[in-house]
Motif scaffolding. Structure first.
Motif, short mmCIF file in Angstrom:
data_model
loop_
_atom_site.label_atom_id
_atom_site.label_comp_id
_atom_site.label_asym_id
_atom_site.label_seq_id
_atom_site.Cartn_x
_atom_site.Cartn_y
_atom_site.Cartn_z
N ARG A 76 35.57 48.04 39.81
CA ARG A 76 35.62 48.74 41.11
C ARG A 76 35.36 50.23 41.00
O ARG A 76 35.30 50.92 42.01
N VAL A 77 35.28 50.75 39.79
CA VAL A 77 35.11 52.19 39.66
C VAL A 77 33.72 52.60 40.16
O VAL A 77 32.78 51.80 40.08
N PRO A 78 33.55 53.82 40.65
CA PRO A 78 34.64 54.77 40.90
C PRO A 78 35.37 54.43 42.21
O PRO A 78 34.76 53.96 43.14
N SER B 63 43.36 30.09 35.61
CA SER B 63 42.19 30.24 34.75
C SER B 63 41.52 31.57 35.03
O SER B 63 41.83 32.25 35.99
N GLY B 64 40.58 31.93 34.18
CA GLY B 64 39.88 33.19 34.36
C GLY B 64 40.68 34.34 33.78
O GLY B 64 41.81 34.16 33.34
N PRO B 65 40.07 35.52 33.80
CA PRO B 65 40.75 36.68 33.22
C PRO B 65 41.98 37.05 34.04
O PRO B 65 42.05 36.79 35.24
N ALA B 66 42.96 37.64 33.37
CA ALA B 66 44.17 38.07 34.07
C ALA B 66 43.82 39.11 35.11
O ALA B 66 42.91 39.92 34.92
N ASP C 267 40.53 50.21 32.40
CA ASP C 267 40.28 49.02 31.57
C ASP C 267 41.10 47.81 31.99
O ASP C 267 40.95 46.73 31.43
N LEU C 268 41.99 48.01 32.97
CA LEU C 268 42.84 46.90 33.40
C LEU C 268 42.08 46.04 34.41
O LEU C 268 41.70 46.53 35.47
N PRO C 269 41.83 44.76 34.10
CA PRO C 269 41.08 43.93 35.05
C PRO C 269 41.87 43.75 36.35
O PRO C 269 43.10 43.62 36.27
#
Ligand SMILES: [Zn+2]
Length: 155
Positions: free
Chosen positions: A85-87, A2-5, A78-80
């Motif tokens: 975490r940026v920067p 579950s949750g975002p990839a 944009d990749l989860p």
């Protein structure tokens, strides 16, 4: 699931499991070839230098010392879950044993990054039982090899 990839978690298999198990214990493993004597990273079953077979290539614990080869401060991803975490500083480091390794540099403000600066390995936690090697400036006293904050919670 579950949750975002999530795109930051390693998928250990039978071959790479010793590497991830060691990382969770705070040790960086390399592969070294008994035929040509050279170490390599990332881990491969065959020696990428002389093509010796897996029976000649063994795990060893790295010193954890490295120098900074190059880096890029990532301000957008944009990749989860990297966007949260940026920067962060994506880097390529030269391990003392020879191999060049892609990693992150932590605990160092970007203006202080210098090519060739000495680094030492630390380990950041991504998830329960999942730790990855990262590098920080060397000679910061008696600090533990564990980063103070789990990577997943780093800003
Ligand atoms: Zn070899």
């Amino acid at each position: 699931m579950s949750g975002p990839a999530r795109h930051d978690l390693p998928e250990a298999d039978d071959f790479t499991r010793p590497y991830w198990d060691a990382a969770a214990e705070g040790r960086l493993l390399l592969r070294r070839c008994a035929q040509c004597g050279r170490a390599h990273h990332y881990p491969r079953e065959f020696c990428p230098h002389c093509w010796a077979g897996e029976d000649r290539v063994l795990w060893e614990t790295a010193s954890g010392r490295a120098t900074l080869y190059t880096w890029s401060v990532v301000h957008r991803n944009d990749l989860p879950p990297f966007g949260a975490r940026v920067p962060y500083t994506a880097a390529v480091v030269d391990l003392a044993e020879g191999p060049r390794m892609m990693t992150q540099v932590v605990d160092c403000p970007a203006p202080q990054l210098r090519i060739g600066m000495p680094l030492e390995v630390g380990f950041g936690q991504l998830a329960d039982g999942v730790w990855i090697p990262v590098f920080r400036p060397a000679s910061q006293g008696q600090s533990s090899s564990r980063t103070q904050e789990p990577l997943a919670r780093r800003r």
